[in-house]
Design a protein around this motif. Structure first.
Motif, PDB file in Angstrom:
ATOM      1  N   GLU A  56       0.890  -1.319  -0.105  1.00  0.00           N
ATOM      2  CA  GLU A  56      -0.188  -0.012   0.032  1.00  0.00           C
ATOM      3  C   GLU A  56       0.850   1.222   0.013  1.00  0.00           C
ATOM      4  N   LEU A  57       0.448   2.406  -0.597  1.00  0.00           N
ATOM      5  CA  LEU A  57       0.768   3.606  -0.480  1.00  0.00           C
ATOM      6  C   LEU A  57       0.172   4.602   0.036  1.00  0.00           C
ATOM      7  N   HIS A  58       0.293   5.566   0.996  1.00  0.00           N
ATOM      8  CA  HIS A  58      -0.350   6.452   1.622  1.00  0.00           C
ATOM      9  C   HIS A  58       0.580   7.814   1.606  1.00  0.00           C
ATOM     10  N   GLU A  59      -0.140   8.924   1.670  1.00  0.00           N
ATOM     11  CA  GLU A  59       0.484  10.175   2.103  1.00  0.00           C
ATOM     12  C   GLU A  59       1.000  10.087   3.218  1.00  0.00           C
ATOM     13  N   SER A  60       0.240   9.745   4.530  1.00  0.00           N
ATOM     14  CA  SER A  60       0.318   9.669   5.704  1.00  0.00           C
ATOM     15  C   SER A  60      -0.244   8.809   6.387  1.00  0.00           C
ATOM     16  N   THR A  61       0.199   8.043   7.476  1.00  0.00           N
ATOM     17  CA  THR A  61      -0.445   6.967   8.310  1.00  0.00           C
ATOM     18  C   THR A  61      -0.015   7.135   9.755  1.00  0.00           C
ATOM     19  N   LYS A  62      -0.880   6.376  10.561  1.00  0.00           N
ATOM     20  CA  LYS A  62      -0.580   6.293  11.912  1.00  0.00           C
ATOM     21  C   LYS A  62       0.607   5.322  11.995  1.00  0.00           C
ATOM     22  N   LYS A  63       1.240   5.367  13.227  1.00  0.00           N
ATOM     23  CA  LYS A  63       2.393   4.574  13.502  1.00  0.00           C
ATOM     24  C   LYS A  63       1.775   2.902  13.396  1.00  0.00           C
ATOM     25  N   GLU A  64       0.943   2.755  13.889  1.00  0.00           N
ATOM     26  CA  GLU A  64       0.281   1.343  13.952  1.00  0.00           C
ATOM     27  C   GLU A  64      -0.175   0.878  12.750  1.00  0.00           C
ATOM     28  N   ASP A  65      -0.391   1.775  11.775  1.00  0.00           N
ATOM     29  CA  ASP A  65      -0.925   1.121  10.341  1.00  0.00           C
ATOM     30  C   ASP A  65       0.151   0.822   9.448  1.00  0.00           C
ATOM     31  N   ALA A  66       1.285   1.397   9.789  1.00  0.00           N
ATOM     32  CA  ALA A  66       2.581   1.703   8.797  1.00  0.00           C
ATOM     33  C   ALA A  66       3.033   0.246   8.303  1.00  0.00           C
ATOM     34  N   ALA A  67       2.994  -0.645   9.315  1.00  0.00           N
ATOM     35  CA  ALA A  67       3.501  -2.445   8.969  1.00  0.00           C
ATOM     36  C   ALA A  67       2.793  -2.708   7.961  1.00  0.00           C
ATOM     37  N   GLN A  68       1.414  -2.383   7.549  1.00  0.00           N
ATOM     38  CA  GLN A  68       0.599  -2.953   6.834  1.00  0.00           C
ATOM     39  C   GLN A  68       0.942  -2.324   5.409  1.00  0.00           C
ATOM     40  N   MET A  69       1.670  -1.541   5.208  1.00  0.00           N
ATOM     41  CA  MET A  69       2.129  -1.000   3.932  1.00  0.00           C
ATOM     42  C   MET A  69       3.161  -1.916   3.182  1.00  0.00           C
ATOM     43  N   TYR A  70       3.742  -2.710   3.841  1.00  0.00           N
ATOM     44  CA  TYR A  70       4.862  -3.744   3.124  1.00  0.00           C
ATOM     45  C   TYR A  70       4.907  -5.121   3.928  1.00  0.00           C
ATOM     46  N   VAL A  71       5.248  -6.064   2.989  1.00  0.00           N
ATOM     47  CA  VAL A  71       5.594  -7.187   3.692  1.00  0.00           C
ATOM     48  C   VAL A  71       7.168  -7.783   3.435  1.00  0.00           C
ATOM     49  N   ILE A  72       7.588  -8.150   4.479  1.00  0.00           N
ATOM     50  CA  ILE A  72       9.013  -8.521   4.164  1.00  0.00           C
ATOM     51  C   ILE A  72       9.030  -9.997   3.655  1.00  0.00           C
ATOM     52  N   LEU A  73       9.649  -9.908   2.497  1.00  0.00           N
ATOM     53  CA  LEU A  73       9.826 -11.095   1.705  1.00  0.00           C
ATOM     54  C   LEU A  73      11.381 -12.064   2.310  1.00  0.00           C
ATOM     55  N   SER A  74      12.299 -11.622   2.598  1.00  0.00           N
ATOM     56  CA  SER A  74      13.344 -12.196   3.013  1.00  0.00           C
ATOM     57  C   SER A  74      14.097 -11.009   3.578  1.00  0.00           C
ATOM     58  N   GLU A  75      14.899 -11.789   4.640  1.00  0.00           N
ATOM     59  CA  GLU A  75      15.996 -11.167   5.405  1.00  0.00           C
ATOM     60  C   GLU A  75      17.299 -11.851   5.455  1.00  0.00           C
ATOM     61  N   THR A  76      18.502 -11.482   4.980  1.00  0.00           N
ATOM     62  CA  THR A  76      19.685 -12.278   5.052  1.00  0.00           C
ATOM     63  C   THR A  76      20.765 -11.411   5.595  1.00  0.00           C
ATOM     64  N   LYS A  77      21.645 -12.159   6.285  1.00  0.00           N
ATOM     65  CA  LYS A  77      22.794 -11.673   6.914  1.00  0.00           C
ATOM     66  C   LYS A  77      24.146 -11.858   5.932  1.00  0.00           C
ATOM     67  N   GLN A  78      24.934 -11.043   5.572  1.00  0.00           N
ATOM     68  CA  GLN A  78      26.020 -11.190   4.709  1.00  0.00           C
ATOM     69  C   GLN A  78      27.111 -11.604   5.835  1.00  0.00           C
ATOM     70  N   GLU A  79      27.848 -12.456   5.600  1.00  0.00           N
ATOM     71  CA  GLU A  79      29.135 -12.925   6.369  1.00  0.00           C
ATOM     72  C   GLU A  79      30.261 -12.101   6.006  1.00  0.00           C
ATOM     73  N   ASP A  80      30.912 -11.641   6.784  1.00  0.00           N
ATOM     74  CA  ASP A  80      32.356 -11.039   6.630  1.00  0.00           C
ATOM     75  C   ASP A  80      33.064 -11.978   6.083  1.00  0.00           C
ATOM     76  N   PHE A  81      33.698 -12.250   4.944  1.00  0.00           N
ATOM     77  CA  PHE A  81      34.814 -13.097   4.527  1.00  0.00           C
ATOM     78  C   PHE A  81      36.199 -12.579   4.647  1.00  0.00           C
ATOM     79  N   ALA A  82      36.989 -13.095   5.554  1.00  0.00           N
ATOM     80  CA  ALA A  82      38.340 -12.488   5.638  1.00  0.00           C
ATOM     81  C   ALA A  82      39.370 -13.385   4.761  1.00  0.00           C
TER      82      ALA A  82
END
Length: 82
Positions: A56-82
């Motif tokens: 969703e896209l809005h010009e403004s929104t309440k803090k409680e409703d902000a998380a409904q504007m997107y969904v997290i598809l993935s979250e990855t962590k890059q490892e530091d290679f030495a």
């Protein structure tokens, strides 16, 4: 990003975009890049990469409703290679 509270300040969002850490639909995004519903946005936060889908896209929104504007598809962590 500020309205959805993914990144809470415009200045920080601009800085992240200017450093090349944001991609929209697989393409490098500038701070002025427009997004639309259905776009996939990837943001690198340090060594963590989060992929969002814009629901969703809005010009403004309440803090409680902000998380409904997107969904997290993935979250990855890059490892530091030495």
């Amino acid at each position: 990003m500020k309205i959805s509270r993914i990144i809470k300040r415009r200045s920080v969002a601009k800085e992240v975009a200017d450093k090349g850490r944001i991609q929209i639909n697989g393409k490098l995004a500038k701070s002025s890049t427009s997004i639309k519903v259905g776009d996939q946005m990837q943001i690198q936060f340090g060594n963590r990469i989060v992929l969002y889908e814009i629901k969703e896209l809005h010009e403004s929104t309440k803090k409680e409703d902000a998380a409904q504007m997107y969904v997290i598809l993935s979250e990855t962590k890059q490892e530091d290679f030495a």
